[in-house]
Enzyme design. Structure first.
Site, PDB file in Angstrom:
ATOM      1  N   TYR A   1      33.459  34.586  40.704  1.00  0.00           N
ATOM      2  CA  TYR A   1      32.590  34.324  39.558  1.00  0.00           C
ATOM      3  C   TYR A   1      31.524  33.338  40.031  1.00  0.00           C
ATOM      4  O   TYR A   1      31.861  32.222  40.441  1.00  0.00           O
ATOM      5  CB  TYR A   1      33.378  33.675  38.422  1.00  0.00           C
ATOM      6  CG  TYR A   1      34.400  34.568  37.737  1.00  0.00           C
ATOM      7  CD1 TYR A   1      35.635  34.845  38.323  1.00  0.00           C
ATOM      8  CD2 TYR A   1      34.136  35.119  36.478  1.00  0.00           C
ATOM      9  CE1 TYR A   1      36.575  35.651  37.682  1.00  0.00           C
ATOM     10  CE2 TYR A   1      35.069  35.916  35.827  1.00  0.00           C
ATOM     11  CZ  TYR A   1      36.285  36.187  36.434  1.00  0.00           C
ATOM     12  OH  TYR A   1      37.207  36.971  35.803  1.00  0.00           O
TER      13      TYR A   1
ATOM     14  N   HIS B   1      46.890  39.763  42.243  1.00  0.00           N
ATOM     15  CA  HIS B   1      46.003  38.695  42.698  1.00  0.00           C
ATOM     16  C   HIS B   1      46.564  37.331  42.300  1.00  0.00           C
ATOM     17  O   HIS B   1      46.813  37.085  41.122  1.00  0.00           O
ATOM     18  CB  HIS B   1      44.598  38.859  42.112  1.00  0.00           C
ATOM     19  CG  HIS B   1      43.736  39.802  42.898  1.00  0.00           C
ATOM     20  ND1 HIS B   1      42.375  39.719  42.947  1.00  0.00           N
ATOM     21  CD2 HIS B   1      44.079  40.853  43.687  1.00  0.00           C
ATOM     22  CE1 HIS B   1      41.898  40.666  43.734  1.00  0.00           C
ATOM     23  NE2 HIS B   1      42.914  41.378  44.183  1.00  0.00           N
TER      24      HIS B   1
ATOM     25  N   LYS C   1      39.555  38.568  28.993  1.00  0.00           N
ATOM     26  CA  LYS C   1      40.582  38.424  27.949  1.00  0.00           C
ATOM     27  C   LYS C   1      40.635  39.561  26.929  1.00  0.00           C
ATOM     28  O   LYS C   1      41.614  39.662  26.178  1.00  0.00           O
ATOM     29  CB  LYS C   1      40.348  37.099  27.184  1.00  0.00           C
ATOM     30  CG  LYS C   1      40.634  35.869  28.010  1.00  0.00           C
ATOM     31  CD  LYS C   1      42.124  35.678  28.209  1.00  0.00           C
ATOM     32  CE  LYS C   1      42.468  34.773  29.359  1.00  0.00           C
ATOM     33  NZ  LYS C   1      43.117  35.427  30.485  1.00  0.00           N
TER      34      LYS C   1
ATOM     35  N   PRO D   1      33.194  38.958  28.284  1.00  0.00           N
ATOM     36  CA  PRO D   1      34.144  39.375  29.320  1.00  0.00           C
ATOM     37  C   PRO D   1      34.425  38.336  30.403  1.00  0.00           C
ATOM     38  O   PRO D   1      35.246  38.572  31.282  1.00  0.00           O
ATOM     39  CB  PRO D   1      33.464  40.605  29.936  1.00  0.00           C
ATOM     40  CG  PRO D   1      32.019  40.427  29.649  1.00  0.00           C
ATOM     41  CD  PRO D   1      31.925  39.683  28.358  1.00  0.00           C
TER      42      PRO D   1
ATOM     43  N   TYR E   1      43.604  31.484  32.466  1.00  0.00           N
ATOM     44  CA  TYR E   1      43.220  32.741  33.126  1.00  0.00           C
ATOM     45  C   TYR E   1      44.420  33.689  33.258  1.00  0.00           C
ATOM     46  O   TYR E   1      44.288  34.892  33.021  1.00  0.00           O
ATOM     47  CB  TYR E   1      42.612  32.457  34.499  1.00  0.00           C
ATOM     48  CG  TYR E   1      41.875  33.646  35.069  1.00  0.00           C
ATOM     49  CD1 TYR E   1      40.539  33.884  34.734  1.00  0.00           C
ATOM     50  CD2 TYR E   1      42.500  34.537  35.932  1.00  0.00           C
ATOM     51  CE1 TYR E   1      39.855  34.983  35.240  1.00  0.00           C
ATOM     52  CE2 TYR E   1      41.830  35.636  36.447  1.00  0.00           C
ATOM     53  CZ  TYR E   1      40.507  35.854  36.091  1.00  0.00           C
ATOM     54  OH  TYR E   1      39.835  36.946  36.590  1.00  0.00           O
TER      55      TYR E   1
HETATM   56  C1  PHB Z   1      36.131  43.870  35.746  1.00  0.00           C
HETATM   57  O1  PHB Z   1      36.707  44.122  36.824  1.00  0.00           O
HETATM   58  O2  PHB Z   1      35.542  44.738  35.107  1.00  0.00           O
HETATM   59  C2  PHB Z   1      36.159  42.474  35.241  1.00  0.00           C
HETATM   60  C3  PHB Z   1      36.888  41.513  35.905  1.00  0.00           C
HETATM   61  C4  PHB Z   1      36.917  40.214  35.457  1.00  0.00           C
HETATM   62  C5  PHB Z   1      36.199  39.880  34.327  1.00  0.00           C
HETATM   63  C6  PHB Z   1      35.477  40.843  33.639  1.00  0.00           C
HETATM   64  C7  PHB Z   1      35.450  42.144  34.098  1.00  0.00           C
HETATM   65  O3  PHB Z   1      36.208  38.599  33.893  1.00  0.00           O
END
Ligand code: PHB
Ligand code: APR
Length: 397
Positions: free
Chosen positions: A204, A75, A300, A296, A388
């Protein structure tokens, strides 16, 4: 009592312990991993799925990247949704060509388990009552029970890779540790479903009803999350309620395209920031979740575990090959410099995107202005992007 000997005794067969074990084994350094659970239990835990470039490189170095390289999704960006807008963060362009890899932690763990078994390295599963001893001496050892037998495992070094609830950190005298902690007044309700992702990138979303995240495991499997109160019960969330609430929190264009389906896993995880200093005690080193937890939101947790593993591996390599025992005492300070920056970014992403129950109208506006400022400025987007994709690993010299 049965006595075993190894060079590095590793507590915990999660991603930290297995990756450290694989790198050391490949370098000709003997390891034994001692794990409380059985392999299926370890693989049953659904965790995050975004790997930084540094972790991808480390998995390649460890020789366990074949399936990730074939099946993982590269990605080059992600999206932030707020205020009816969808803003792309072009990671690739903003970081001079870096990407992240979408590949579940469960799959990373499975690949590492298989590689360890193929290499013939020892993992003792279902070990009971693991205890580290003599960490301040030159002859540390573990004691535990395995297959109904009391075992003493003698070693040069102990790696505490046993997660947040493990025994390694808890066996260090409290007066030798400093703890930094923040518990957030909400959790994440997550579901896994065999539905096509609503969008090609992760989204997000900040929304007045609470945060939402659209992630994925593959082009046919999705992982979606909703912010819920800290004391929420998963039983209160039917699949239908989850999908309805997710649609509420997404921009209309995405909500319309959302494909729903039965969940194959549903669980709630609390959000916490936690760091212990120092990350070592004599000849015992804390690695990954044993030493730190991040919420989460920045993806990280697993990646920080990988950078600790890289640091400890490179130090131990120089210790065994070049007698550079002076490096041992540097482990904690090297790790913590990177850990705190990831703690900061995870806290910031969490603060920007979630609804805090006690936030007043002023702090709401400040957060809206901060988010708008960051995404409207190239410098702001760069700051988000470089954190990120992952800050660089420090060289061990
Ligand atoms: C996930 O795919 O579980 C996931 C992805 C991004 C995040 C947290 C969890 O920031
Ligand atoms: N004795 C032996 N093993 C133990 C003990 C103990 N007393 N306590 C815990 N363990 C084992 C657990 O069963 C688990 O398999 O240690 C392992 C720790 O694994 P994780 O909790 O996954 O921690 P880690 O390997 O550091 O993984 C990095 O980053 O943010 C997270 O989701 C991410 O879990 C991932 C973590």
């Amino acid at each position: 009592m049965k006595t075993l000997k190894t060079q590095v005794a590793i507590i915990g067969a999660g991603p930290s312990g297995l990756l450290l074990g694989q790198l050391l084994h490949n370098a000709g350094i003997d390891t034994v991993i001692v794990e409380r659970q059985d392999p299926d239990y370890v693989l049953g835990r659904i965790r995050a799925g975004v790997l930084e470039q540094g972790m991808v490189d480390l998995l390649r170095q460890a020789g366990v990247s074949q399936r990730m390289d074939a099946e993982g999704l590269v990605h080059g960006g992600f999206e932030l949704a707020f205020d009816g807008r969808q803003v792309a963060i072009d990671l690739h362009a903003l970081t001079g060509g870096k990407n992240v890899m979408i590949y579940g932690q469960t799959e990373v763990t499975r690949d590492l388990m298989q590689a360890r078994e193929a290499a013939g390295a020892v993992t003792l599963y279902q070990a009971r009552d693991v205890q580290p001893h003599g960490m301040k001496s030159e002859q540390p050892y573990l004691t535990f029970e395995h297959d109904g037998e009391a075992v003493r495992l003698e070693c040069d070094y102990i790696a505490g890779c046993d997660g947040f609830h493990g025994v390694a950190r808890q066996s260090i005298p409290a007066e030798s540790l400093n703890i930094f902690e923040r518990v957030y007044p909400f959790g994440w309700l997550g579901i896994l479903a065999d539905t096509p992702p609503v969008h090609e990138e992760l989204v997000y979303a900040r929304h007045a009803r609470g945060f939402a995240l659209c992630s994925m495991r593959s082009t046919t499997r999705t992982r979606y999350y909703l912010q819920v109160p800290a004391d929420e019960q998963v039983e209160n969330w039917s699949d239908q309620r989850f999908w309805d609430e997710l649609k509420n929190r997404l921009p209309a264009a995405l909500a319309e395209r959302l494909v729903t389906g039965p969940s194959i896993e549903k669980s709630i995880a609390p959000l916490r920031s936690f760091v212990v200093e120092p990350m070592q005690y004599g000849h015992m080193f804390l690695v990954g979740d044993a030493a730190h937890i991040v919420p989460p939101t920045g993806a990280k947790g697993l990646n920080l575990a990988a950078s600790d593993v890289s640091t400890l591996f490179n130090i131990l390599l120089k210790v065994y090959r070049e007698q550079r025992t002076d490096l041992l005492e540097k482990y904690s300070e090297i790790c913590l410099r990177r850990v705190w920056k990831a703690e900061r970014f995870s806290w910031w992403m969490t603060s920007m995107l979630h609804q805090f129950p006690d936030a007043d109208a002023f702090s709401q506006r400040i957060t809206e202005a901060e988010l708008d400022y960051f995404v409207s400025s190239e410098a702001g987007r760069k700051t988000i992007a470089e954190n990120y994709v992952g800050l660089p690993y420090e060289a061990i010299e």
